[in-house]
Design an enzyme around this catalytic site. Structure first.
Site, PDB file in Angstrom:
ATOM      1  N   SER A 112       0.712  -1.275   0.120  1.00 55.07           N
ATOM      2  CA  SER A 112       0.019   0.036  -0.004  1.00 55.07           C
ATOM      3  C   SER A 112       0.949   1.246   0.132  1.00 55.07           C
ATOM      4  O   SER A 112       2.017   1.320   0.776  1.00 55.07           O
ATOM      5  CB  SER A 112      -0.829  -0.101   1.130  1.00 55.07           C
ATOM      6  N   TYR A 132      -2.432  -0.084   9.940  1.00 51.31           N
ATOM      7  CA  TYR A 132      -2.332  -0.749   8.618  1.00 51.31           C
ATOM      8  C   TYR A 132      -1.160  -0.510   7.856  1.00 51.31           C
ATOM      9  O   TYR A 132      -0.697  -1.747   7.264  1.00 51.31           O
ATOM     10  CB  TYR A 132      -3.670  -0.006   7.848  1.00 51.31           C
TER      11      TYR A 132
END
Length: 360
Positions: A147, A172
Protein backbone atom coordinates in the site's frame (compact mmCIF):
# COMPACT_ATOMS: atom_id res chain seq x y z
CA UNK A 1 -6.30 -11.59 -24.49
CA UNK A 2 -3.74 -9.48 -22.66
CA UNK A 3 -0.48 -9.04 -24.53
CA UNK A 4 2.56 -8.69 -22.29
CA UNK A 5 4.59 -5.57 -22.80
CA UNK A 6 7.13 -6.46 -20.14
CA UNK A 7 10.69 -5.37 -20.76
CA UNK A 8 12.32 -6.53 -17.53
CA UNK A 9 15.44 -8.59 -18.22
CA UNK A 10 15.69 -9.57 -14.55
CA UNK A 11 12.51 -11.65 -14.77
CA UNK A 12 11.27 -14.87 -16.29
CA UNK A 13 8.15 -14.63 -18.44
CA UNK A 14 5.35 -17.18 -18.84
CA UNK A 15 1.87 -17.41 -20.31
CA UNK A 16 -1.25 -17.88 -18.21
CA UNK A 17 -3.05 -20.33 -20.48
CA UNK A 18 -3.37 -23.71 -18.77
CA UNK A 19 -2.04 -22.21 -15.54
CA UNK A 20 -3.69 -22.37 -12.12
CA UNK A 21 -3.96 -18.94 -10.53
CA UNK A 22 -4.93 -18.45 -6.88
CA UNK A 23 -6.46 -15.07 -6.00
CA UNK A 24 -7.08 -14.35 -2.34
CA UNK A 25 -9.64 -11.69 -1.51
CA UNK A 26 -11.54 -12.73 -4.63
CA UNK A 27 -14.80 -11.11 -3.50
CA UNK A 28 -13.03 -7.84 -2.82
CA UNK A 29 -12.93 -4.85 -5.14
CA UNK A 30 -9.58 -5.55 -6.82
CA UNK A 31 -9.75 -9.33 -6.44
CA UNK A 32 -13.08 -9.74 -8.19
CA UNK A 33 -12.10 -7.40 -11.02
CA UNK A 34 -8.81 -9.27 -11.44
CA UNK A 35 -10.52 -12.67 -11.47
CA UNK A 36 -12.96 -11.48 -14.14
CA UNK A 37 -10.10 -10.15 -16.28
CA UNK A 38 -8.26 -13.46 -16.05
CA UNK A 39 -11.40 -15.39 -16.94
CA UNK A 40 -12.05 -13.15 -19.94
CA UNK A 41 -8.46 -13.06 -21.14
CA UNK A 42 -7.21 -16.57 -20.49
CA UNK A 43 -10.00 -19.03 -21.18
CA UNK A 44 -7.88 -22.12 -20.53
CA UNK A 45 -6.56 -20.95 -17.17
CA UNK A 46 -8.05 -22.10 -13.87
CA UNK A 47 -8.81 -19.39 -11.32
CA UNK A 48 -9.14 -20.35 -7.67
CA UNK A 49 -10.68 -17.57 -5.60
CA UNK A 50 -10.88 -17.48 -1.83
CA UNK A 51 -12.48 -14.92 0.47
CA UNK A 52 -13.81 -14.96 4.03
CA UNK A 53 -16.78 -12.73 3.09
CA UNK A 54 -16.47 -10.71 6.30
CA UNK A 55 -18.83 -7.86 7.12
CA UNK A 56 -16.30 -4.99 7.22
CA UNK A 57 -18.66 -3.53 4.63
CA UNK A 58 -21.90 -4.82 3.14
CA UNK A 59 -21.64 -8.50 2.20
CA UNK A 60 -24.28 -7.95 -0.49
CA UNK A 61 -21.73 -6.02 -2.55
CA UNK A 62 -19.24 -8.87 -2.29
CA UNK A 63 -21.92 -11.31 -3.41
CA UNK A 64 -22.76 -8.99 -6.31
CA UNK A 65 -19.13 -9.02 -7.47
CA UNK A 66 -18.97 -12.80 -7.25
CA UNK A 67 -22.25 -13.15 -9.15
CA UNK A 68 -20.48 -11.85 -12.26
CA UNK A 69 -17.99 -14.71 -12.28
CA UNK A 70 -19.06 -17.57 -10.03
CA UNK A 71 -20.82 -19.53 -12.79
CA UNK A 72 -17.75 -19.52 -15.05
CA UNK A 73 -16.54 -23.05 -15.73
CA UNK A 74 -12.92 -22.38 -14.91
CA UNK A 75 -13.57 -20.42 -11.71
CA UNK A 76 -13.53 -22.17 -8.34
CA UNK A 77 -14.62 -20.12 -5.34
CA UNK A 78 -13.92 -21.31 -1.80
CA UNK A 79 -15.09 -19.43 1.28
CA UNK A 80 -12.36 -19.34 3.89
CA UNK A 81 -9.93 -17.17 5.82
CA UNK A 82 -6.22 -16.86 5.05
CA UNK A 83 -5.65 -16.61 8.82
CA UNK A 84 -6.79 -20.26 9.02
CA UNK A 85 -3.57 -22.19 8.39
CA UNK A 86 -5.30 -25.54 7.89
CA UNK A 87 -7.63 -24.03 5.32
CA UNK A 88 -4.78 -22.45 3.32
CA UNK A 89 -2.72 -25.64 3.41
CA UNK A 90 -5.73 -27.56 2.10
CA UNK A 91 -6.25 -25.16 -0.82
CA UNK A 92 -2.59 -25.34 -1.85
CA UNK A 93 -2.53 -29.12 -1.49
CA UNK A 94 -5.63 -29.57 -3.63
CA UNK A 95 -4.95 -27.06 -6.41
CA UNK A 96 -1.14 -26.59 -6.46
CA UNK A 97 -1.43 -23.02 -7.83
CA UNK A 98 1.35 -21.87 -10.12
CA UNK A 99 0.67 -18.15 -9.61
CA UNK A 100 -0.49 -16.79 -6.25
CA UNK A 101 -1.91 -13.27 -6.02
CA UNK A 102 -2.55 -12.29 -2.41
CA UNK A 103 -5.06 -9.45 -2.19
CA UNK A 104 -6.81 -10.61 0.99
CA UNK A 105 -6.23 -8.13 3.80
CA UNK A 106 -8.04 -6.05 6.34
CA UNK A 107 -8.14 -2.69 4.62
CA UNK A 108 -8.73 0.83 5.91
CA UNK A 109 -6.45 3.21 7.76
CA UNK A 110 -9.01 4.59 10.24
CA UNK A 111 -10.51 1.18 11.03
CA UNK A 112 -7.07 -0.03 12.15
CA UNK A 113 -7.35 2.38 15.07
CA UNK A 114 -10.75 1.00 16.05
CA UNK A 115 -10.12 -2.72 15.53
CA UNK A 116 -6.38 -3.47 15.43
CA UNK A 117 -6.84 -7.21 16.08
CA UNK A 118 -8.35 -7.69 12.62
CA UNK A 119 -5.18 -6.33 11.00
CA UNK A 120 -2.85 -8.64 12.88
CA UNK A 121 -5.00 -11.68 12.08
CA UNK A 122 -5.43 -11.01 8.36
CA UNK A 123 -2.43 -8.94 7.35
CA UNK A 124 0.24 -10.60 9.49
CA UNK A 125 -0.92 -14.11 10.41
CA UNK A 126 -2.79 -14.57 7.14
CA UNK A 127 0.13 -13.44 5.01
CA UNK A 128 2.50 -15.65 6.99
CA UNK A 129 0.24 -18.63 6.16
CA UNK A 130 0.43 -17.73 2.46
CA UNK A 131 4.23 -17.53 2.62
CA UNK A 132 4.49 -20.87 4.40
CA UNK A 133 2.25 -22.51 1.81
CA UNK A 134 4.39 -21.02 -0.96
CA UNK A 135 7.50 -22.40 0.74
CA UNK A 136 6.04 -25.90 0.66
CA UNK A 137 4.41 -25.84 -2.79
CA UNK A 138 6.71 -23.40 -4.64
CA UNK A 139 4.51 -21.50 -7.12
CA UNK A 140 6.20 -19.83 -10.07
CA UNK A 141 5.34 -16.37 -8.72
CA UNK A 142 3.83 -14.77 -5.62
CA UNK A 143 2.36 -11.30 -6.14
CA UNK A 144 1.01 -9.51 -3.09
CA UNK A 145 -0.69 -6.24 -2.24
CA UNK A 146 1.18 -3.60 -0.32
CA UNK A 147 0.00 0.00 0.00
CA UNK A 148 0.99 3.62 -0.54
CA UNK A 149 0.30 4.04 3.19
CA UNK A 150 3.80 2.68 3.92
CA UNK A 151 5.21 6.08 2.89
CA UNK A 152 3.57 7.76 5.88
CA UNK A 153 4.17 11.51 5.93
CA UNK A 154 7.15 11.45 3.58
CA UNK A 155 7.64 14.97 2.26
CA UNK A 156 9.54 13.94 -0.85
CA UNK A 157 7.25 13.41 -3.83
CA UNK A 158 6.68 11.52 -5.97
CA UNK A 159 7.09 8.50 -3.72
CA UNK A 160 9.83 6.14 -4.84
CA UNK A 161 10.22 2.53 -3.69
CA UNK A 162 13.82 3.41 -2.79
CA UNK A 163 12.59 5.95 -0.20
CA UNK A 164 12.92 5.05 3.47
CA UNK A 165 9.58 3.96 4.93
CA UNK A 166 10.43 3.50 8.60
CA UNK A 167 7.82 5.82 10.11
CA UNK A 168 4.29 4.44 9.50
CA UNK A 169 1.43 6.58 10.82
CA UNK A 170 -1.09 3.76 11.15
CA UNK A 171 -1.13 0.10 12.13
CA UNK A 172 -2.44 -0.70 8.65
CA UNK A 173 0.69 0.86 7.13
CA UNK A 174 2.89 -1.04 9.58
CA UNK A 175 1.32 -4.37 8.60
CA UNK A 176 1.88 -3.66 4.91
CA UNK A 177 5.52 -2.77 5.46
CA UNK A 178 5.79 -5.98 7.48
CA UNK A 179 4.43 -7.91 4.50
CA UNK A 180 7.21 -6.53 2.31
CA UNK A 181 9.87 -7.56 4.82
CA UNK A 182 8.37 -11.01 5.33
CA UNK A 183 8.13 -11.62 1.57
CA UNK A 184 11.74 -10.56 1.06
CA UNK A 185 12.93 -12.91 3.80
CA UNK A 186 11.06 -15.87 2.28
CA UNK A 187 12.32 -15.00 -1.21
CA UNK A 188 15.89 -14.87 0.07
CA UNK A 189 15.67 -18.02 2.19
CA UNK A 190 13.60 -20.26 -0.07
CA UNK A 191 13.99 -18.77 -3.60
CA UNK A 192 10.28 -17.91 -3.83
CA UNK A 193 9.88 -15.38 -6.67
CA UNK A 194 7.77 -12.59 -5.19
CA UNK A 195 6.65 -9.12 -6.22
CA UNK A 196 4.99 -6.52 -4.00
CA UNK A 197 2.74 -3.82 -5.42
CA UNK A 198 2.11 -0.62 -3.50
CA UNK A 199 -1.42 0.40 -4.51
CA UNK A 200 -2.44 4.06 -4.68
CA UNK A 201 -6.13 4.93 -3.97
CA UNK A 202 -7.90 2.50 -6.28
CA UNK A 203 -11.43 3.53 -7.35
CA UNK A 204 -14.12 2.55 -9.83
CA UNK A 205 -17.36 0.56 -10.27
CA UNK A 206 -18.16 -1.95 -7.51
CA UNK A 207 -15.55 -0.32 -5.31
CA UNK A 208 -15.28 -0.25 -1.54
CA UNK A 209 -18.02 1.68 0.29
CA UNK A 210 -15.51 2.89 2.90
CA UNK A 211 -13.56 4.82 0.26
CA UNK A 212 -14.15 8.57 -0.03
CA UNK A 213 -15.74 8.65 -3.50
CA UNK A 214 -18.29 5.97 -2.55
CA UNK A 215 -19.09 7.47 0.86
CA UNK A 216 -19.34 10.99 -0.59
CA UNK A 217 -21.81 9.75 -3.18
CA UNK A 218 -23.98 8.07 -0.55
CA UNK A 219 -24.06 11.19 1.60
CA UNK A 220 -24.66 13.68 -1.19
CA UNK A 221 -27.64 11.70 -2.45
CA UNK A 222 -29.06 11.69 1.09
CA UNK A 223 -28.60 15.47 1.30
CA UNK A 224 -25.95 15.17 4.01
CA UNK A 225 -22.71 17.08 4.39
CA UNK A 226 -19.40 15.46 3.45
CA UNK A 227 -16.30 15.91 5.56
CA UNK A 228 -13.17 16.93 3.69
CA UNK A 229 -10.09 16.40 5.79
CA UNK A 230 -7.16 18.75 6.33
CA UNK A 231 -9.46 21.60 5.29
CA UNK A 232 -9.27 20.44 1.70
CA UNK A 233 -5.48 20.53 1.55
CA UNK A 234 -5.22 16.87 0.52
CA UNK A 235 -4.38 15.23 -2.76
CA UNK A 236 -4.60 11.60 -3.78
CA UNK A 237 -3.14 9.59 -6.63
CA UNK A 238 -6.51 8.15 -7.71
CA UNK A 239 -6.01 5.05 -9.88
CA UNK A 240 -8.82 3.48 -11.88
CA UNK A 241 -9.52 -0.20 -11.32
CA UNK A 242 -8.97 -1.29 -14.94
CA UNK A 243 -5.50 0.26 -14.95
CA UNK A 244 -4.66 -1.52 -11.69
CA UNK A 245 -5.89 -4.89 -13.00
CA UNK A 246 -3.92 -4.61 -16.22
CA UNK A 247 -0.80 -3.75 -14.24
CA UNK A 248 -1.22 -6.72 -11.90
CA UNK A 249 -1.60 -9.14 -14.81
CA UNK A 250 1.51 -7.84 -16.55
CA UNK A 251 3.50 -8.10 -13.33
CA UNK A 252 2.17 -11.56 -12.47
CA UNK A 253 3.35 -12.84 -15.85
CA UNK A 254 6.99 -12.01 -15.16
CA UNK A 255 8.57 -13.41 -12.01
CA UNK A 256 11.82 -11.86 -10.70
CA UNK A 257 14.92 -14.00 -11.06
CA UNK A 258 17.52 -14.88 -8.48
CA UNK A 259 20.65 -12.93 -9.32
CA UNK A 260 24.21 -12.65 -8.07
CA UNK A 261 26.52 -9.77 -7.33
CA UNK A 262 29.98 -9.54 -8.88
CA UNK A 263 31.45 -11.13 -5.77
CA UNK A 264 29.06 -14.08 -5.93
CA UNK A 265 26.51 -13.08 -3.29
CA UNK A 266 22.93 -13.99 -4.13
CA UNK A 267 20.16 -11.42 -4.56
CA UNK A 268 16.66 -12.62 -3.69
CA UNK A 269 14.16 -13.12 -6.54
CA UNK A 270 12.17 -10.19 -5.20
CA UNK A 271 10.73 -6.99 -6.64
CA UNK A 272 8.69 -4.05 -5.37
CA UNK A 273 6.78 -1.46 -7.39
CA UNK A 274 4.42 1.45 -6.99
CA UNK A 275 1.24 1.00 -9.01
CA UNK A 276 -0.71 4.23 -9.33
CA UNK A 277 -1.73 6.97 -11.71
CA UNK A 278 1.22 9.28 -11.00
CA UNK A 279 -1.14 12.27 -11.16
CA UNK A 280 -2.36 13.48 -7.75
CA UNK A 281 -5.73 15.23 -7.65
CA UNK A 282 -6.75 17.80 -5.02
CA UNK A 283 -9.65 16.47 -2.96
CA UNK A 284 -11.75 19.61 -3.51
CA UNK A 285 -11.35 19.29 -7.29
CA UNK A 286 -12.21 15.60 -6.97
CA UNK A 287 -15.47 16.47 -5.17
CA UNK A 288 -16.39 18.98 -7.88
CA UNK A 289 -15.84 16.40 -10.64
CA UNK A 290 -17.86 13.79 -8.73
CA UNK A 291 -20.69 16.30 -8.28
CA UNK A 292 -20.65 17.14 -12.00
CA UNK A 293 -20.98 13.46 -12.87
CA UNK A 294 -23.80 12.91 -10.37
CA UNK A 295 -25.67 15.84 -11.94
CA UNK A 296 -25.00 14.52 -15.45
CA UNK A 297 -26.43 11.13 -14.47
CA UNK A 298 -29.54 12.77 -13.04
CA UNK A 299 -28.78 11.64 -9.50
CA UNK A 300 -28.47 15.25 -8.30
CA UNK A 301 -30.41 18.30 -9.49
CA UNK A 302 -28.66 20.70 -11.85
CA UNK A 303 -28.82 23.51 -9.28
CA UNK A 304 -27.37 21.35 -6.50
CA UNK A 305 -25.33 23.54 -4.15
CA UNK A 306 -22.25 21.47 -3.44
CA UNK A 307 -20.58 24.25 -1.43
CA UNK A 308 -23.36 24.05 1.16
CA UNK A 309 -22.63 20.34 1.59
CA UNK A 310 -18.88 20.60 2.16
CA UNK A 311 -17.54 20.55 5.70
CA UNK A 312 -13.82 21.26 5.97
CA UNK A 313 -12.34 19.48 8.99
CA UNK A 314 -8.86 18.78 10.46
CA UNK A 315 -6.70 15.86 9.39
CA UNK A 316 -7.69 12.55 10.94
CA UNK A 317 -5.25 10.25 12.78
CA UNK A 318 -3.45 7.96 10.35
CA UNK A 319 -4.14 10.11 7.29
CA UNK A 320 -1.52 11.83 5.14
CA UNK A 321 -1.68 15.02 3.10
CA UNK A 322 -0.48 13.72 -0.28
CA UNK A 323 0.01 10.46 -2.13
CA UNK A 324 1.94 10.53 -5.40
CA UNK A 325 3.44 7.47 -7.07
CA UNK A 326 6.64 7.32 -9.06
CA UNK A 327 5.67 4.58 -11.52
CA UNK A 328 8.65 4.91 -13.84
CA UNK A 329 10.12 1.52 -12.79
CA UNK A 330 6.81 -0.19 -13.61
CA UNK A 331 6.70 1.58 -16.96
CA UNK A 332 10.32 0.65 -17.66
CA UNK A 333 9.91 -3.02 -16.77
CA UNK A 334 6.37 -3.71 -17.96
CA UNK A 335 5.30 -0.86 -20.22
CA UNK A 336 2.70 0.19 -17.61
CA UNK A 337 0.81 3.38 -18.48
CA UNK A 338 -2.52 4.24 -16.82
CA UNK A 339 -5.12 5.19 -19.41
CA UNK A 340 -8.13 6.43 -17.43
CA UNK A 341 -8.38 10.05 -16.29
CA UNK A 342 -10.33 10.96 -13.16
CA UNK A 343 -13.41 12.37 -14.89
CA UNK A 344 -13.84 9.29 -17.07
CA UNK A 345 -13.27 6.99 -14.11
CA UNK A 346 -15.80 8.79 -11.93
CA UNK A 347 -18.30 8.82 -14.81
CA UNK A 348 -18.06 5.03 -15.04
CA UNK A 349 -18.42 4.72 -11.26
CA UNK A 350 -21.51 6.95 -11.18
CA UNK A 351 -23.12 5.02 -14.03
CA UNK A 352 -22.50 1.75 -12.17
CA UNK A 353 -23.71 3.21 -8.87
CA UNK A 354 -27.02 4.28 -10.41
CA UNK A 355 -27.57 0.81 -11.83
CA UNK A 356 -26.48 -1.04 -8.67
CA UNK A 357 -28.56 1.03 -6.27
CA UNK A 358 -31.55 0.59 -8.55
CA UNK A 359 -31.42 -3.19 -8.28
CA UNK A 360 -31.09 -3.74 -4.50
Amino acid sequence: MFQYKGLNNNATSFEFENKKVLITGAAGFIGAALAEAFLNGFVKSTIIGIDNMNDYYEVALKKYRLSRIKERENFNFIKGDIADKEFIDGVFEKYRPEIVINLAAQAGVRYSIINPDAYIQSNITGFFNILEACRRYMPKHLVYASSSSVYGNNKKVPYDTQDKVDNPVSLYAATKKSNELMAHAYSKLYDIPSTGLRFFTVYGPAGRPDMAYFGFTDKLLRGEKIQIFNYGKCSRDFTYIDDIVEGIIHVAGKAPLKRYTDDGLSIAPYALYNIGNSHPENLLDFVDILTDELIRAGLLKEDYNIEAHKELVPMQPGDVETTYADISPLERDFGYRPKTDLREGLKRFVNWYAEYKGRI
